[in-house]
Design a protein around this motif. Sequence first.
Motif, PDB file in Angstrom:
ATOM      1  N   LYS A 568      37.595  73.401 -36.960  1.00 17.57           N
ATOM      2  CA  LYS A 568      37.457  73.818 -38.284  1.00 17.57           C
ATOM      3  C   LYS A 568      38.679  73.492 -39.443  1.00 17.57           C
ATOM      4  N   ASN A 569      39.569  73.186 -38.766  1.00 22.84           N
ATOM      5  CA  ASN A 569      40.798  72.441 -39.622  1.00 22.84           C
ATOM      6  C   ASN A 569      40.487  71.199 -40.292  1.00 22.84           C
ATOM      7  N   LEU A 570      39.548  70.587 -39.907  1.00 24.61           N
ATOM      8  CA  LEU A 570      38.966  69.201 -40.377  1.00 24.61           C
ATOM      9  C   LEU A 570      37.965  69.258 -41.236  1.00 24.61           C
ATOM     10  N   TYR A 571      37.491  70.351 -41.699  1.00 27.34           N
ATOM     11  CA  TYR A 571      36.569  70.661 -42.536  1.00 27.34           C
ATOM     12  C   TYR A 571      36.542  69.898 -43.950  1.00 27.34           C
ATOM     13  N   LEU A 572      37.931  69.844 -44.375  1.00 26.77           N
ATOM     14  CA  LEU A 572      37.942  69.292 -45.668  1.00 26.77           C
ATOM     15  C   LEU A 572      37.848  67.559 -45.665  1.00 26.77           C
ATOM     16  N   PHE A 573      37.625  67.082 -44.736  1.00 26.45           N
ATOM     17  CA  PHE A 573      37.312  65.743 -44.444  1.00 26.45           C
ATOM     18  C   PHE A 573      36.022  65.706 -43.780  1.00 26.45           C
ATOM     19  N   LEU A 574      35.661  66.565 -42.868  1.00 22.63           N
ATOM     20  CA  LEU A 574      34.499  66.317 -41.710  1.00 22.63           C
ATOM     21  C   LEU A 574      33.266  66.601 -42.674  1.00 22.63           C
ATOM     22  N   LEU A 575      33.359  67.653 -43.630  1.00 24.72           N
ATOM     23  CA  LEU A 575      32.050  67.970 -44.137  1.00 24.72           C
ATOM     24  C   LEU A 575      31.440  66.892 -45.272  1.00 24.72           C
ATOM     25  N   PRO A 576      32.525  66.658 -46.077  1.00 27.53           N
ATOM     26  CA  PRO A 576      31.978  65.236 -47.011  1.00 27.53           C
ATOM     27  C   PRO A 576      31.477  64.189 -46.366  1.00 27.53           C
ATOM     28  N   VAL A 577      32.096  63.976 -45.020  1.00 26.36           N
ATOM     29  CA  VAL A 577      31.569  62.882 -44.299  1.00 26.36           C
ATOM     30  C   VAL A 577      30.135  63.062 -43.816  1.00 26.36           C
ATOM     31  N   ILE A 578      30.152  64.105 -43.251  1.00 30.96           N
ATOM     32  CA  ILE A 578      28.700  64.657 -42.919  1.00 30.96           C
ATOM     33  C   ILE A 578      27.541  64.510 -44.115  1.00 30.96           C
ATOM     34  N   GLN A 579      28.150  65.129 -44.960  1.00 34.21           N
ATOM     35  CA  GLN A 579      27.140  65.288 -46.252  1.00 34.21           C
ATOM     36  C   GLN A 579      26.792  63.928 -46.694  1.00 34.21           C
TER      37      GLN A 579
END
Length: 904
Positions: A568-579
């Motif tokens: 969950k600590n990666l979401y700032l990077f992870l979620l835009p990548v998935i998007q």
Amino acid sequence: MDMESASSVVLQALTQATSQDTALLKPAEEQLRQWETQPGFYSVLLNIFNNHMLDVNVRWLAVLYFKNGIDRYWRRVAPNALSEDEKTSLRAGLITNFNEPVNQLASGIYSFACSLWSHHTDCFLQQVLAVDQAHALSSLERTLLSLKVLRKLTVHGFQEPQQNMEVMVSVENQEKVILERSRQVDPDSPCREKLEKTIILYTKVLLDFLEVHPCAFIPLIQRSLEFAVSYVFTAAGEGLVFERFTVQCMNLIKTIVKNEAYKPCKNIEDSKPESLEAHKIKTAFFTHPTLTEIGRRLVSHYFLLTKEELAMWEEDPEGFAVEETGGDSWKYSLRPCTEVLFLDIFHNYSQTLTPVLLEMVLNLQGPSNVEDPVQLLMKDAVYNAVGLAAYELFDNIDFDQWFNNQLLGELQVSHHRYKLIRRRVIWLIGQWISVKFKSELRPLLYEVILNLMQDPDLVTCQFLFLNVSSPVDDFEFRTEQFLPYLESIFSLLFQLLQQVTECDTKMQVLHVISCVIERVNIQIRPYVGCLVQYLPLLWKQSEEHNMLRCAILTTLVHLVQGLGAESKNLYLFLLPVIQLSTDVSQPPHVYLLEDGLELWLVTLENSPAITPELLRIFQNMSALLEMSSENLRTCFQIVNAYIYLSATDFLQNYAEGLCRCFCNLLKDITNEGQVQVLKVVEVALKVSPVLGAHMFQPLLPSVFRGIVDGERYPVVMSTYLGIMGRVLLQNASFFSSLLTQMASEYNQEIGQLLGGVIEMWVDRMDNITQPERRKLSSLALLSLLPSDNSVVQEKFCGIINICVEALHDVMTEDSDTGTLKDCMLMSHFEEPKLTDDEEPPTEQDKRKKLLALEDPVHSVSLQQYVYEKLKAQQALMGDQGFGALMETVDTEIVRQLQEFLQGL
């Protein structure tokens, strides 16, 4: 000759020449003979045999006159030669006639194409001898063009070319003319480049002919092997052979060697005569001396690193490593072709070649002289061969002993020039590690790798990281052996990832990092901080390199799995990548979608709780479901993961749109796809029976219809019953309203329709194979009791039969008490105790376990539930009425039921 006036006259003469009446035949033949030297005559003949409406005999005679005239008058030096203008016209006319319906008239087109090719080839060779470079180049261009036409005709123009002597002679003549006489061309001649293209095109004729017509090629096997082997493996090729030609010759040898049509069956009597003939030719050709020479020359000549490669190593180590491991130019170069041929030859003739290779290894025992570059290059080549043939040499080399006594020592030679051998040895170990390497030696190997990864020579490091994945990524890997070296190796891999500049290299480093993370799983957590900080920068830098971004996505998948809830600590990077990766309106999705979906799924599976940003990404899903691509299964898994993560938030935001999408999908989808859609509904009902039924209400009537109408596909029917079982058991009021709605639709009484549903349920119970669903069906039908409804009482026997079947499924003996118990019952949640090699449960696994504690299938004892429902029915009806009801059940079923209920 005027075309319009001449056509009717020539047509009349040809018609008369086909007559049986000699009074008409003789004058017509004489007239046609006189016209043979008239300008335009052959153009008229061309028009006549191109006219498919005319009599076949007339057209056939026109072809014969045309062919004979071409043979006589095409050459410039021939008396009464055809003009260049008419030749051009004839060529154009013939090329438009490939739709000829009469085969005999079409083998005429082939003759003409052969004569064209032969004429231009002769002209070219004569002009070369006369040092007429300008005309020679022009003739060679025509030769190349005519050969292109001839290639298509030869390969695709005949179903059984072996029955056409002209085709077989033509293929053989092309080889003879081009290859034997091409020596006459000066290497510095302007014709040289075009001549090489022509030679390559001829080899393509042979390779295409061999691939499409292997049986027709059998008479050409001997000659083809002779010329290919002589040019590539003897002095005969010196001065003529160029790299592309060598590649083609090797491909020709390889294709003949491994062609399945040329191999007899294990039972010789079952073999085709053609296969036996081809095998006989190959066996006669590949004698012991021939194979020995081929094997030695492949290793000692073609496997040697060239001066150019060594220079590239010094000037651009990283670029050299990329090429050596499969760069774009490498794929089409001589080296990979050589290695593939070596493997195929070695596989088919291992008994002959194994002693040859072992002798070469024996001659190179001990450390090589660093002052002798020839010896170093030869050892590199021989070790390359041993690595490539690892599986074939399994029984002939004690690799563990060789590793301890020879290879380990060579890895410790630190001289700069010995980097060639250090690199090759570590590659060689990588080839053998999954073939024959004791697990006890792995810690020693890890130490060696760790020491060598600090080698200042970048190329050696790169080959190390490429091969560190071999001991990590195979079946014999033991986590506990690797853990003492994890921190150091992972740190060095990360440093290497930062240092290298080539995209291909970064992709390869990321692959190894992914392998390491996948193997050690949660034990990677203390060491990934730097990587987590670096990946966003690398993602930004790789904006124009989609394949590198794919490698980053794969690394993120393993990283999320290793971090678990901490991801969950990666979401700032992870979620835009998935998007970005899963947005079909963005061009990169073509490359990133599959890996992006996998990352999306593992992110949900490891998420400890829903976030607004994670929920918002689901806006991408509608377009993905409409695509109905091969990724549809993953899309459904993502939907289910959202439901497990936060059913209320998810369904309230997206259920309506999902329903519309699912309704559209169900109109045109396979049975398997239909099951995937229905499983989403089933999961929603399991997680939230009331909200799930409400949100997917538009889909439930079709499920009801499927049951009533007796869906034929068992897996679909099983899913229908699973869904309806959830509704009946956990949302009775909704089931009642649905029953009322469907009774109106079917124009039946409610009781009548309910009876039909129960009857179909009982009848199709065998379609349900999962024990959980079978127990669910039993619980659902038992929930109708107690009942004074005559329909339910009529179906009582069927309900009891299902219950007894389910009891057989779930009741097992308790080892502590010796009594029967429901094996599906779960009373509390425990974190499983894991070994080092076992993967810890994901957050979604934990959610499923907690959900199971509330699920009737896992929280209600079927034995106790049956007992209570029967007691309630007995209380409702009285002992006499209940006794009469039980008499409707088979006595054997009653006996089994009583055994299950003993002690209650």
